[in-house]
Design a protein around this motif. Structure first.
Motif, short mmCIF file in Angstrom:
data_model
loop_
_atom_site.label_atom_id
_atom_site.label_comp_id
_atom_site.label_asym_id
_atom_site.label_seq_id
_atom_site.Cartn_x
_atom_site.Cartn_y
_atom_site.Cartn_z
N SER A 62 83.83 -56.72 -19.35
CA SER A 62 82.94 -55.59 -19.62
C SER A 62 81.49 -55.93 -19.27
O SER A 62 80.74 -55.07 -18.78
CB SER A 62 83.05 -55.14 -21.07
N ILE A 63 81.08 -57.17 -19.50
CA ILE A 63 79.73 -57.61 -19.11
C ILE A 63 79.61 -57.58 -17.59
O ILE A 63 78.58 -57.14 -17.04
CB ILE A 63 79.41 -59.01 -19.67
N ALA A 64 80.64 -58.01 -16.88
CA ALA A 64 80.62 -58.01 -15.42
C ALA A 64 80.49 -56.59 -14.87
O ALA A 64 79.76 -56.35 -13.90
CB ALA A 64 81.87 -58.69 -14.87
N VAL A 65 81.18 -55.64 -15.49
CA VAL A 65 81.07 -54.23 -15.05
C VAL A 65 79.65 -53.72 -15.28
O VAL A 65 79.08 -53.02 -14.44
CB VAL A 65 82.11 -53.36 -15.78
N THR A 66 79.05 -54.08 -16.41
CA THR A 66 77.67 -53.68 -16.70
C THR A 66 76.71 -54.29 -15.69
O THR A 66 75.79 -53.62 -15.21
CB THR A 66 77.28 -54.09 -18.13
N ILE A 67 76.91 -55.56 -15.36
CA ILE A 67 76.05 -56.22 -14.37
C ILE A 67 76.20 -55.57 -13.01
O ILE A 67 75.23 -55.42 -12.27
CB ILE A 67 76.34 -57.74 -14.33
N THR A 68 77.41 -55.13 -12.66
CA THR A 68 77.62 -54.41 -11.41
C THR A 68 76.80 -53.12 -11.40
O THR A 68 76.15 -52.80 -10.41
CB THR A 68 79.11 -54.09 -11.21
N ASP A 69 76.83 -52.37 -12.51
CA ASP A 69 76.05 -51.14 -12.60
C ASP A 69 74.56 -51.43 -12.49
O ASP A 69 73.82 -50.69 -11.83
CB ASP A 69 76.33 -50.41 -13.91
N ILE A 70 74.10 -52.49 -13.13
CA ILE A 70 72.68 -52.82 -13.09
C ILE A 70 72.27 -53.22 -11.67
O ILE A 70 71.25 -52.75 -11.16
CB ILE A 70 72.34 -53.95 -14.09
N CYS A 71 73.04 -54.08 -11.03
CA CYS A 71 72.69 -54.56 -9.68
C CYS A 71 72.70 -53.43 -8.66
O CYS A 71 71.99 -53.50 -7.66
CB CYS A 71 73.65 -55.65 -9.23
#
Length: 182
Positions: A62-71
């Motif tokens: 879930s953190i990785a998905v959030t980081i994808t959205d941020i990037c």
């Protein structure tokens, strides 16, 4: 989303086009590599996704998905551009380095926005505003296909042939001299 090779090819094609305008080629030559780095930089999150998939923990995923959205947002490319620019603090033109990396990263977002995302997905340009109503996509190419790579590869081959015919393959500063055959 297009792969890194497609993003690199698209950055190369933009640089190649600019290099054909003599007025801009000399002035912008220093920034070509910064533009390419900017064009590739939002996908740095792929390393984080790979690690999260290997760990297999739902929290890390879930953190990785959030980081994808941020990037892949305007906020993310500003942060990435500032981070990359911070490696060049003693340059007189850090604002131009930042701007070039930012323009390259924004080009990355536009390239990713051509994909046809799954339901409710797309590029969240205005993260932290997320959700289907804030997701944007041009819906032109199905993800996972090779169409963008094939198209950009063909166009890149044509540009290389054009440069070789002109006997001046100098887009990134490389020069080849043709010797006459005796």
């Amino acid at each position: 989303m297009p792969d890194w090779i497609t993003h690199f090819f698209i950055a190369y094609l933009i640089i190649w086009t600019i290099s054909k305008i003599p007025k801009y080629d000399a002035a912008l030559r220093k920034y070509y590599w910064f533009f390419i780095i900017g064009m590739l930089s939002p996908d740095i999150e792929r390393f984080i996704n790979l690690i999260a998939q290997q760990v297999g923990n739902e929290f890390f995923i879930s953190i990785a998905v959030t980081i994808t959205d941020i990037c892949h947002s305007l906020l993310g490319i500003v942060i990435i551009s500032l981070f990359i620019t911070s490696f060049f603090p003693h340059e007189n033109d850090t604002k131009y380095i930042f701007l070039t990396v930012f323009i390259g990263a924004f080009g990355h977002l536009l390239t990713d926005a051509i994909m046809w995302p799954w339901a409710g997905q797309g590029i969240h340009f205005f993260y932290p505003l997320t959700g289907p109503e804030f997701a944007f996509s041009f819906h032109l190419v199905w993800p996972g296909g090779f169409v963008p790579l094939i198209v950009t590869s063909c166009i890149m081959v044509v540009t290389i042939i054009v440069d070789l015919i002109q006997r001046n393959f100098s887009v990134l500063g490389w020069r080849f001299q043709w010797k006459g055959v005796k």
